[in-house]
Every structure is written in structure tokens, then in C-alpha cells.
Design a protein around this motif. Structure first.
Motif, mmCIF file in Angstrom:
data_model
loop_
_atom_site.group_PDB
_atom_site.id
_atom_site.type_symbol
_atom_site.label_atom_id
_atom_site.label_comp_id
_atom_site.label_asym_id
_atom_site.label_seq_id
_atom_site.Cartn_x
_atom_site.Cartn_y
_atom_site.Cartn_z
ATOM 1 N N VAL A 35 -33.172 21.542 -3.587
ATOM 2 C CA VAL A 35 -31.779 20.983 -3.919
ATOM 3 C C VAL A 35 -31.021 20.330 -3.656
ATOM 4 O O VAL A 35 -31.021 19.367 -3.250
ATOM 5 C CB VAL A 35 -31.315 22.047 -2.346
ATOM 6 C CG1 VAL A 35 -30.144 22.580 -2.523
ATOM 7 C CG2 VAL A 35 -31.714 23.380 -2.249
ATOM 8 N N SER A 141 -36.346 26.506 -5.704
ATOM 9 C CA SER A 141 -35.826 27.808 -5.299
ATOM 10 C C SER A 141 -35.931 29.180 -4.669
ATOM 11 O O SER A 141 -35.072 29.780 -3.721
ATOM 12 C CB SER A 141 -34.765 28.212 -6.287
ATOM 13 O OG SER A 141 -34.342 27.351 -7.122
ATOM 14 N N LYS A 144 -33.642 29.549 -1.136
ATOM 15 C CA LYS A 144 -32.470 29.613 -1.088
ATOM 16 C C LYS A 144 -32.259 30.960 -0.020
ATOM 17 O O LYS A 144 -30.680 30.791 0.062
ATOM 18 C CB LYS A 144 -32.148 29.509 -2.813
ATOM 19 C CG LYS A 144 -31.610 28.514 -3.238
ATOM 20 C CD LYS A 144 -30.900 28.834 -4.795
ATOM 21 C CE LYS A 144 -30.917 27.548 -5.957
ATOM 22 N NZ LYS A 144 -31.898 26.780 -6.740
ATOM 23 N N ALA A 174 -26.580 31.848 -5.666
ATOM 24 C CA ALA A 174 -27.481 31.599 -5.574
ATOM 25 C C ALA A 174 -28.856 32.228 -5.244
ATOM 26 O O ALA A 174 -30.196 31.902 -6.626
ATOM 27 C CB ALA A 174 -26.898 31.287 -4.269
ATOM 28 N N SER A 178 -29.818 31.701 -9.256
ATOM 29 C CA SER A 178 -30.294 30.028 -8.315
ATOM 30 C C SER A 178 -29.309 29.519 -9.179
ATOM 31 O O SER A 178 -30.050 28.863 -9.402
ATOM 32 C CB SER A 178 -31.925 30.855 -8.881
ATOM 33 O OG SER A 178 -32.606 29.741 -9.055
ATOM 34 N N GLY A 180 -28.109 26.136 -8.283
ATOM 35 C CA GLY A 180 -27.548 25.129 -7.542
ATOM 36 C C GLY A 180 -26.925 24.805 -6.420
ATOM 37 O O GLY A 180 -26.985 24.560 -5.397
ATOM 38 N N VAL A 183 -25.974 27.272 -4.139
ATOM 39 C CA VAL A 183 -26.108 27.206 -2.494
ATOM 40 C C VAL A 183 -26.154 25.915 -1.916
ATOM 41 O O VAL A 183 -25.697 25.700 -0.656
ATOM 42 C CB VAL A 183 -27.548 27.149 -2.997
ATOM 43 C CG1 VAL A 183 -28.554 26.384 -3.056
ATOM 44 C CG2 VAL A 183 -28.256 27.911 -1.299
ATOM 45 N N ARG A 187 -24.811 25.919 1.996
ATOM 46 C CA ARG A 187 -25.003 25.036 3.075
ATOM 47 C C ARG A 187 -24.308 24.167 3.534
ATOM 48 O O ARG A 187 -24.185 23.806 5.032
ATOM 49 C CB ARG A 187 -26.461 24.379 2.015
ATOM 50 C CG ARG A 187 -27.464 23.272 2.909
ATOM 51 C CD ARG A 187 -28.373 23.237 2.383
ATOM 52 N NE ARG A 187 -27.068 21.422 1.827
ATOM 53 C CZ ARG A 187 -28.032 20.769 1.097
ATOM 54 N NH1 ARG A 187 -29.568 20.136 0.309
ATOM 55 N NH2 ARG A 187 -27.437 19.899 0.208
#
Length: 328
Positions: A35, A141, A144, A174, A178, A180, A183, A187
Motif C-alpha cells: 500500500v 493487494s 486491501k 480498491a 485494486s 492503491g 485503499v 485506510r
């Protein structure tokens, strides 16, 4: 997943291959892999975000932890009674993606040390079968899904109906494309320590081995066996809440460009992770009545993905085909 800025991409391509992977890992850079560091304001992703949208700016590099070592639950090799009667090519090949695709179909991973598959029936998740082994199992990933699970647990109390529309779009980006940046934005909504929140989710389903850091979750070790445990818990509605589990499964629907591997054998939900031609390519998901995980480390040619990183698509398709035959 964001593509790298053109000038940075050109610089990377000029580096010798033997320098590229250590450099990426040292900096913590990865589109689908570890990440990236968060942008100050997060990505601007709408609920209808599509993987083919124009790339965002490259993330700020962060320092990653050293690559983890192999764990003992990756070396069990238990063949299924179902054995194909096709030609058996060798399962490996030189690292770095330089090998040509092997002819024919895989017939076994028993004794393989660079590819593995793990499965367990949802009706009896403790009956885990492992075939093959790998020297490392960084999450890339697939992590995630854990970030989103921790968000659901700490931010919306396990109730997906409380997710704001903007954050719902980040989650979709995400887990389908996928992405980045998306995510990282999710987070950043987790209060306190994201790593502690993710680890708490894992402990709640009986995973006492996997621990998540606060940053660069893609670099953490998450074994295929523990991924099967996680997917079985998702299917049983035990990750955060029944509603959160169902929501996660519904979001784990990769875009068409990423539907290799488990996507070729009818997985109802799955998520993958990859980085370079020398690192792990892996997936976890649900196939029929089974929780499954497949992984390979540097086997065969690597195919460039929509994020600019590379995945071992051909080998993952072969492992998935073998897994389908094992599951009968």
C-alpha cells in the motif's frame, strides 16, 4: 490502481532487472502490491469509478520492512485423489519471468516449491488441503480486503448501509480495480492504528499468526492457509458482521482485465495481488462450496496489468485449472 508518472516509469525501465525489485521493495512502491503512502487529500473517486479511468498521480514512496521468510504451513503437500491424465509439464521455470509458457496442463503441485494451492470445504473449514509450497507469501493487494474489513469494523460499526457515498466509491475501486490511492484513502479513515484494527479482525476469526503493520500492508506475510481461513469466515458471515461479510464478498468482483486465475474457473468472489516478474502473484476466493487460495512466486512470463505492475497470469491460469479438477 494508479499508473506511475511517465518520467518515473522511464527511469525504472532503464534500471537493470536485478536492481528493480530490491529498489521497489526498499521504497515500498507498488501499484497492486504494498500500500503506497497516502496523498494529502485522498483520491477523487466516485461511486462509479472504473478501472479504465485515467491514472492518478504517483504516490509518495515509503520505507518498507524487509521481505518476510517462508512459514511452515506452506510446505505441506497433500495430493487429491483426483488426478488428471494429461501430460505433466514441469511446474517451475527460471525466476524473473524469462521462461516460456509450459505446454500442457499441470497434473500436480506435490513437491513444487514455487507454486501452491490451498482449499477447504465451506461445510468443514478445518479440513484444509495444501498442495505445493512457496518460499514467501507477501499479501500484496489481497491486503486491501483486510483494510476494508477494518474500516467496516471501526468506522461504520459493521453496517455497510452507513458507508458515505464517497467512501463507498473508494472501496469499490480498491476491491474491483485494486486501486492503491483508493485503499489508502479508506485506510486513513480508520481511527488510531490501522494495523491494530486489521489484526483485531484476523484474531476474531481465529488467525493468531498474521499481524498487520500500520503502513505498507502489502508487504505483510499472509499465508495461503490463513487466507483460506479468512475466506471461509467471510462465507460464514463471521468477518466483522454478517452484513459486512456479505458486503465484502459482493465487492470482490475484479474488473475484466484481472479475471485470470480463479476468474477462469467460476469463482463467485475473489481478490488478487501481484507486483513484479520476480515476486508473488496470488489470489484468494470462493469457488463453489470451497474457500481457496492460489499462489506462485516468479514462475513463467509475467504480464503487465492495468496498474503498470506485472502478474504471472499464465501460471495462475494453470494452477486454477488444476484446482478446479481437484475440487471435482
Amino acid at each position: 490502481m494508479p499508473l506511475r508518472e511517465p518520467t518515473y516509469g522511464l527511469r525504472v525501465r532503464r534500471l537493470p532487472a536485478r536492481w528493480l525489485v530490491p529498489g521497489l521493495l526498499a521504497l515500498g512502491l507498488a501499484g497492486c502490491g504494498s500500500v503506497p503512502a497516502p496523498a494529502p487529500t485522498g483520491p477523487s473517486v466516485s461511486p462509479s469509478h472504473d478501472a479504465e479511468a485515467e491514472p492518478s498521480r504517483a504516490p509518495t514512496p515509503t520505507r518498507a520492512t524487509p521481505a518476510p521468510t517462508a512459514t511452515d504451513d506452506l510446505v505441506v503437500a497433500v495430493p487429491s485423489p483426483t488426478v488428471a491424465t494429461t501430460t505433466a509439464p514441469t511446474a517451475g521455470g527460471p525466476p524473473g519471468g524469462s521462461a516460456a509458457p509450459a505446454a500442457g496442463r499441470l497434473t500436480t503441485l506435490v513437491g513444487d516449491t514455487r507454486s501452491a494451492m490451498v482449499w477447504a470445504p465451506l461445510s468443514d473449514p478445518s479440513a484444509v488441503t495444501t498442495e505445493g509450497s512457496v518460499p514467501s507469501a507477501r499479501a500484496w493487494s489481497t491486503s486491501k480486503v483486510l483494510v476494508v474489513a477494518a474500516y467496516l469494523d471501526t468506522v461504520v460499526g459493521g453496517d455497510p448501509s452507513r458507508i458515505p457515498s464517497t467512501e463507498r466509491g473508494w472501496i469499490r475501486a480498491a476491491l474491483t480495480a485494486s486501486d492503491g490511492d483508493a485503499v489508502v484513502a479508506v485506510r486513513d479513515r480508520i481511527p488510531g492504528s490501522p494495523g491494530a484494527a486489521i489484526t483485531a479482525v484476523l484474531r476474531s476469526i481465529g488467525d493468531t499468526r498474521t499481524s498487520a503493520p500500520d503502513r505498507s500492508q502489502g508487504m505483510m506475510t499472509w499465508t495461503p492457509r490463513e487466507q483460506v481461513r479468512f475466506m471461509a469466515a467471510l462465507a460464514a458471515g463471521r468477518v466483522v458482521s454478517p452484513e459486512a461479510s456479505a458486503y465484502l464478498l459482493a465487492q470482490m468482483q475484479p474488473i475484466a482485465a484481472h479475471r485470470w486465475g480463479l476468474g477462469t474457473i467460476g469463482a463467485s468472489s475473489f481478490k488478487g495481488g501481484w507486483l513484479t516478474s520476480e515476486t508473488e502473484t496470488r489470489q484468494m476466493g470462493i469457488v463453489g462450496g470451497y474457500a481457496v487460495a492460489i499462489i506462485t512466486v516468479g514462475v513463467g512470463p509475467a504480464v503487465r496489468q492495468t496498474d503498470g505492475d506485472s502478474a504471472h497470469v499464465h501460471q495462475m491460469d494453470r494452477i486454477a485449472d488444476l484446482l478446479a479438477r481437484r475440487l471435482g
